[in-house]
Scaffold this motif. Structure first.
Motif, short mmCIF file in Angstrom:
data_model
loop_
_atom_site.label_atom_id
_atom_site.label_comp_id
_atom_site.label_asym_id
_atom_site.label_seq_id
_atom_site.Cartn_x
_atom_site.Cartn_y
_atom_site.Cartn_z
N CYS A 1 -28.19 17.68 -12.33
CA CYS A 1 -26.95 17.27 -11.38
C CYS A 1 -27.23 16.55 -10.11
O CYS A 1 -26.79 15.59 -9.85
CB CYS A 1 -25.97 18.51 -11.42
N ALA B 1 -26.18 12.87 -9.01
CA ALA B 1 -25.75 12.66 -7.81
C ALA B 1 -26.32 11.44 -7.10
O ALA B 1 -25.68 10.47 -6.41
CB ALA B 1 -25.33 13.88 -6.84
N THR C 1 -25.84 8.13 -8.68
CA THR C 1 -24.39 7.79 -8.69
C THR C 1 -24.12 7.20 -7.22
O THR C 1 -23.46 6.18 -7.30
CB THR C 1 -23.45 9.04 -8.90
N VAL D 1 -18.77 13.39 -8.09
CA VAL D 1 -19.84 13.95 -7.72
C VAL D 1 -19.45 14.58 -6.17
O VAL D 1 -19.74 15.92 -5.93
CB VAL D 1 -20.84 13.00 -7.59
#
Length: 376
Positions: free
Chosen positions: A108, A112, A115, A135
């Motif tokens: 994750c 993030a 992204t 996010v």
């Protein structure tokens, strides 16, 4: 904002009977609705917001990379189970609490970072903007007690930017659109009239919906910033320390907000400047919403920029100051950003000319053959 410029052509009232007072209000309402549905405003400002918040959150994630487990990970004192219990009461949600495993958290965190970088670059902005908002909301909700105000504003702006066309300029999407423009024209000329008319109507509906959502999103962003400044200024007016000009004196003596103690001591020695800064801060924040539609907003924005830089340096709140500086960019018109772009291109060309071996126009340098030596 560009709304005033968009409405300017429609304010010209034709000669004759239409100049009477009963027709002025309907005409202005019609002009406003036309500007709202036909042309997205402040596209360059939206691009600046996208780049600014994407870069700011990317730097934030990279800066906290060594401490990621203590803040958001399974090893945090605020455990995922405690976070889930709080979510049941507040209604929040976070992707980070779906699993307590470390590989899931590391995945994750990597997503993030990617992204944020893609959102800053403007790649598939419509879809990536939604992922960026998810996010930011997930990381904010996971460590909601470790905030400084800056991530609250970033969360709001990330949600608002989903509605905007923030990838129209200075993005990979804009570059791809320019490259595909010629191919699209050739395909439309070879298609049948019925299919072309259907695509035209579909495109018009899509452009209208995009313009409405974008303009509403930019209006909400501007209103949010005005509300933030106005409420902060009115809250300060209620306190006696801001009224007598001693509030910043107490702030400079708080150990939690003294990243550079020597610098705080130097600033504290100037009592008159501290009092003037207190009064000027309150005046700028309370009067900010009332100077947005005139030229006075440029010096006000400049003073606010200096104020936020001072907060970042003296109080050690760079995330909050950066979020506020980027939010203030929404009030600069597109002509300002276009002039900045032209200045950047002109400076780049001059720098290219000054490079050794570069031609005056930036093209390939002329290379003369060396004369043959006598031995040859």
């Amino acid at each position: 904002m560009e709304t005033e410029q968009a409405l300017a052509p429609h304010r010209r009232i034709s000669d004759g009977l239409d100049t009477g007072p009963p027709r002025r209000v309907p005409e202005r309402v019609g002009a406003f609705l036309t500007a709202l549905t036909e042309r997205p405003v402040s596209l360059y400002a939206a691009a600046v917001l996208r780049i600014g918040y994407g870069l700011l959150y990317l730097v934030f994630l990279l800066r906290e990379f060594p401490h990621r487990d203590e803040i958001w990970g399974p090893g945090s004192p605020w455990t995922p189970e405690l976070a889930r219990q709080l979510f049941h009461q507040t209604g929040w949600a976070s992707l980070l609490t779906l699993s307590d495993s470390r590989p899931y958290f590391e995945t994750c965190y990597a997503l993030a970072v990617v992204t944020s970088a893609l959102f800053m670059l403007g790649w598939r902005t419509r879809a990536v903007s939604v992922l960026f908002a998810v996010v930011v909301a997930s990381f904010h909700a996971r460590a909601i007690f470790m905030t400084d105000g800056g991530d609250n504003l970033i969360l709001l702006m990330a949600v608002y930017l989903v509605l905007t066309a923030c990838g129209r300029h200075w993005s990979l999407d804009a570059r791809r659109t320019r490259l595909q423009a010629s191919v699209g024209k050739a395909a439309s000329s070879s298609a049948g009239s019925g299919a072309s008319e259907f695509r035209h109507q579909l495109g018009m509906s899509r452009r209208t919906l995009t313009a409405v959502l974008h303009n509403c999103g930019m209006f909400v962003i501007a209103a949010q910033v005005c509300f933030l400044y106005g409420s902060a200024g009115l809250y300060k007016v209620q306190g006696g320390s801001w009224g007598n000009g001693t509030a910043l004196h107490y702030v400079l003596n708080l150990g939690l907000f003294r990243p550079w103690p020597e610098l705080s001591v130097i600033a504290e020695e100037h009592d008159m400047l501290i009092a003037v800064a207190c009064y000027l801060t309150v005046l700028l924040q309370v009067g900010f919403p009332f100077v947005l539609f005139g030229r006075l907003k440029y010096p006000v924005l400049t003073m606010l920029l200096g104020m936020h830089v001072g907060i970042a340096v003296l109080m050690g709140l760079p995330l909050f100051s950066g979020a506020m500086i980027i939010a203030d960019a929404v009030f600069l018109p597109d002509r300002f950003y276009r002039s900045v772009g032209r200045l950047w291109r002109r400076t780049s060309r001059r720098a290219q000319v000054r490079k050794p071996g570069a031609s005056p126009r930036g093209g390939p340098a002329l290379v003369l053959p060396r004369p043959a030596s006598p031995s040859q």
